[in-house]
Design a protein around this motif. Structure first.
Motif, PDB file in Angstrom:
ATOM      1  N   ARG A 120     -19.787  -0.393  -4.211  1.00 42.88           N
ATOM      2  CA  ARG A 120     -20.880  -1.127  -3.566  1.00 42.88           C
ATOM      3  C   ARG A 120     -20.972  -0.801  -2.078  1.00 42.88           C
ATOM      4  NH1 ARG A 120     -24.821  -3.278  -1.941  1.00 42.88           N
ATOM      5  NH2 ARG A 120     -25.649  -5.362  -2.353  1.00 42.88           N
ATOM      6  N   LYS A 121     -19.836  -0.699  -1.412  1.00 39.81           N
ATOM      7  CA  LYS A 121     -19.820  -0.510   0.034  1.00 39.81           C
ATOM      8  C   LYS A 121     -19.501   0.920   0.438  1.00 39.81           C
ATOM      9  CE  LYS A 121     -18.558  -5.300   1.065  1.00 39.81           C
ATOM     10  NZ  LYS A 121     -19.822  -5.606   1.741  1.00 39.81           N
ATOM     11  N   GLY A 122     -19.188   1.758  -0.540  1.00 40.83           N
ATOM     12  CA  GLY A 122     -18.882   3.142  -0.220  1.00 40.83           C
ATOM     13  C   GLY A 122     -17.584   3.313   0.533  1.00 40.83           C
ATOM     14  N   MET A 123     -16.652   2.386   0.345  1.00 41.19           N
ATOM     15  CA  MET A 123     -15.367   2.438   1.029  1.00 41.19           C
ATOM     16  C   MET A 123     -14.332   3.138   0.159  1.00 41.19           C
ATOM     17  SD  MET A 123     -15.435  -1.524   2.372  1.00 41.19           S
ATOM     18  CE  MET A 123     -13.781  -1.461   3.074  1.00 41.19           C
ATOM     19  N   GLN A 124     -13.348   3.739   0.798  1.00 42.50           N
ATOM     20  CA  GLN A 124     -12.247   4.340   0.074  1.00 42.50           C
ATOM     21  C   GLN A 124     -11.384   3.238  -0.556  1.00 42.50           C
ATOM     22  OE1 GLN A 124     -11.693   7.612  -0.560  1.00 42.50           O
ATOM     23  NE2 GLN A 124     -13.684   7.949   0.450  1.00 42.50           N
ATOM     24  N   PRO A 125     -10.895   3.449  -1.796  1.00 43.25           N
ATOM     25  CA  PRO A 125     -10.060   2.430  -2.444  1.00 43.25           C
ATOM     26  C   PRO A 125      -8.892   1.966  -1.583  1.00 43.25           C
ATOM     27  CG  PRO A 125     -10.675   4.117  -4.028  1.00 43.25           C
ATOM     28  CD  PRO A 125     -11.162   4.591  -2.688  1.00 43.25           C
ATOM     29  N   ALA A 126      -8.266   2.887  -0.870  1.00 45.15           N
ATOM     30  CA  ALA A 126      -7.133   2.510  -0.023  1.00 45.15           C
ATOM     31  C   ALA A 126      -7.568   1.553   1.083  1.00 45.15           C
ATOM     32  CB  ALA A 126      -6.493   3.763   0.578  1.00 45.15           C
ATOM     33  N   GLN A 127      -8.755   1.773   1.607  1.00 42.68           N
ATOM     34  CA  GLN A 127      -9.282   0.900   2.659  1.00 42.68           C
ATOM     35  C   GLN A 127      -9.577  -0.490   2.110  1.00 42.68           C
ATOM     36  OE1 GLN A 127     -12.841   2.424   4.485  1.00 42.68           O
ATOM     37  NE2 GLN A 127     -12.890   0.856   6.079  1.00 42.68           N
ATOM     38  N   VAL A 128     -10.130  -0.541   0.886  1.00 41.31           N
ATOM     39  CA  VAL A 128     -10.411  -1.830   0.245  1.00 41.31           C
ATOM     40  C   VAL A 128      -9.103  -2.577  -0.026  1.00 41.31           C
ATOM     41  CG1 VAL A 128     -11.393  -2.978  -1.774  1.00 41.31           C
ATOM     42  CG2 VAL A 128     -12.539  -0.981  -0.790  1.00 41.31           C
ATOM     43  N   ALA A 129      -8.094  -1.855  -0.516  1.00 44.13           N
ATOM     44  CA  ALA A 129      -6.801  -2.471  -0.799  1.00 44.13           C
ATOM     45  C   ALA A 129      -6.182  -3.050   0.468  1.00 44.13           C
ATOM     46  CB  ALA A 129      -5.867  -1.443  -1.430  1.00 44.13           C
ATOM     47  N   GLN A 130      -6.328  -2.329   1.563  1.00 47.02           N
ATOM     48  CA  GLN A 130      -5.814  -2.821   2.847  1.00 47.02           C
ATOM     49  C   GLN A 130      -6.551  -4.098   3.265  1.00 47.02           C
ATOM     50  OE1 GLN A 130      -6.350  -0.102   6.144  1.00 47.02           O
ATOM     51  NE2 GLN A 130      -4.636  -0.966   7.277  1.00 47.02           N
ATOM     52  N   MET A 131      -7.853  -4.128   3.034  1.00 55.61           N
ATOM     53  CA  MET A 131      -8.636  -5.315   3.339  1.00 55.61           C
ATOM     54  C   MET A 131      -8.173  -6.498   2.490  1.00 55.61           C
ATOM     55  SD  MET A 131     -12.776  -5.836   3.032  1.00 55.61           S
ATOM     56  CE  MET A 131     -12.744  -5.745   1.233  1.00 55.61           C
ATOM     57  N   PHE A 132      -7.899  -6.247   1.199  1.00 55.42           N
ATOM     58  CA  PHE A 132      -7.409  -7.302   0.307  1.00 55.42           C
ATOM     59  C   PHE A 132      -6.098  -7.879   0.831  1.00 55.42           C
ATOM     60  CE2 PHE A 132      -9.574  -5.615  -3.823  1.00 55.42           C
ATOM     61  CZ  PHE A 132     -10.787  -6.058  -3.343  1.00 55.42           C
ATOM     62  N   ASP A 133      -5.197  -7.012   1.273  1.00 57.53           N
ATOM     63  CA  ASP A 133      -3.901  -7.471   1.770  1.00 57.53           C
ATOM     64  C   ASP A 133      -4.085  -8.373   2.986  1.00 57.53           C
ATOM     65  OD1 ASP A 133      -2.562  -6.064  -0.177  1.00 57.53           O
ATOM     66  OD2 ASP A 133      -2.128  -4.333   1.099  1.00 57.53           O
ATOM     67  N   HIS A 134      -4.979  -7.963   3.876  1.00 59.44           N
ATOM     68  CA  HIS A 134      -5.212  -8.758   5.084  1.00 59.44           C
ATOM     69  C   HIS A 134      -5.780 -10.136   4.740  1.00 59.44           C
ATOM     70  CE1 HIS A 134      -6.537 -10.030   9.022  1.00 59.44           C
ATOM     71  NE2 HIS A 134      -7.786 -10.055   8.617  1.00 59.44           N
ATOM     72  N   VAL A 135      -6.810 -10.164   3.902  1.00 55.98           N
ATOM     73  CA  VAL A 135      -7.437 -11.439   3.547  1.00 55.98           C
ATOM     74  C   VAL A 135      -6.454 -12.329   2.787  1.00 55.98           C
ATOM     75  CG1 VAL A 135      -9.319 -12.523   2.266  1.00 55.98           C
ATOM     76  CG2 VAL A 135      -9.735 -10.407   3.500  1.00 55.98           C
ATOM     77  N   THR A 136      -5.637 -11.733   1.930  1.00 61.71           N
ATOM     78  CA  THR A 136      -4.650 -12.508   1.176  1.00 61.71           C
ATOM     79  C   THR A 136      -3.661 -13.195   2.105  1.00 61.71           C
ATOM     80  OG1 THR A 136      -4.819 -11.035  -0.746  1.00 61.71           O
ATOM     81  CG2 THR A 136      -2.838 -12.379  -0.579  1.00 61.71           C
TER      82      THR A 136
END
Length: 239
Positions: A62-78
């Motif tokens: 949806r956002k055109g982001m790299q999976p690793a970048q999304v995973a990093q975002m998940f870790d931060h929000v968590t």
């Protein structure tokens, strides 16, 4: 005092913002005189009823982001969520359209007992981010609504008949009129807007400011208003 909150069920910062606002409201001296109204907002109205993929895959596409970048975002929000007592589980999130959930919140506000709308909002957010449940699934919606005090037949009839679809759409249109482009978004007494999951301290300051403006202190006995009521006072410089 009225507080209107626009948020989406499928928004991780909306759950965090809810917790932070609740913390500020719990300490507010006039909390019993504050009315909170939940308003609908959809981050992605185009989502199908069922999406075959993970939250990571969905956001990457949806956002055109790299999976690793999304995973990093998940870790931060968590980590941020954990500080507010929330246990996010992005690996098990079921990607689903939030529109039926918004309908249920409107139904609970209109037909449920006091506090039902907040209870449904809370349960939907927890189901989505902490429990890995499908917030678009009818059985899940009926279960959540029933737990909040709604009659099962009322839930089924409202969702089948689209009773509150226009109400959801009206909220979304109102957000557009107000210029709201992201959620959560808090409006205090139609005067003060707060964007994002701000710290509880900021919410506390905003509540105090809005309250004082709506309820100005009337100084009875202040000699600036009358010379007859001149009660003596003590101040920093003495009495």
């Amino acid at each position: 005092m009225n507080v209107d909150i626009w948020s989406d069920i499928a928004c991780p910062w909306c759950f965090i913002g809810k917790r932070r606002f609740e913390k500020a409201l719990a300490a507010f001296p006039f909390k019993d005189q504050v009315t909170v109204t939940w308003h609908s907002f959809q981050l992605d109205p185009s989502l199908p009823e069922h999406y075959d993929g993970t939250e990571l895959e969905y956001l990457s596409q949806r956002k055109g982001m790299q999976p690793a970048q999304v995973a990093q975002m998940f870790d931060h929000v968590t980590q941020v969520a954990a500080a507010e007592g929330l246990d996010y589980d992005f690996a098990n999130i079921v990607v689903a359209n939030s529109f039926p959930g918004h309908e249920l919140i409107h139904l609970s506000a209109a037909r449920g007992p006091a506090g039902a709308a907040d209870a449904v909002k809370e349960a939907l957010l927890s189901a989505h981010f902490e429990q890995g449940r499908n917030i678009g699934n009818r059985e899940v919606l009926v279960e959540i609504g029933s737990a909040a005090g709604l009659a099962e037949e009322d839930i089924t009839a409202a969702l089948d008949g689209g009773t509150y679809r226009d109400a959801v759409r009206a909220d979304i249109r109102q957000a557009q009129v107000l210029g709201i482009q992201g959620v959560p978004f808090f409006v205090l007494d139609n005067k003060y807007g707060i964007s994002g999951a701000q710290p509880s301290e900021l919410f506390a300051q905003a509540l105090e400011t809005a309250w004082r403006e709506s309820n100005p202190l009337v100084m009875v006995g202040d000699r600036t208003h009358t010379d007859e009521l001149n009660g003596e006072v003590c101040g920093p410089d003495g009495c």
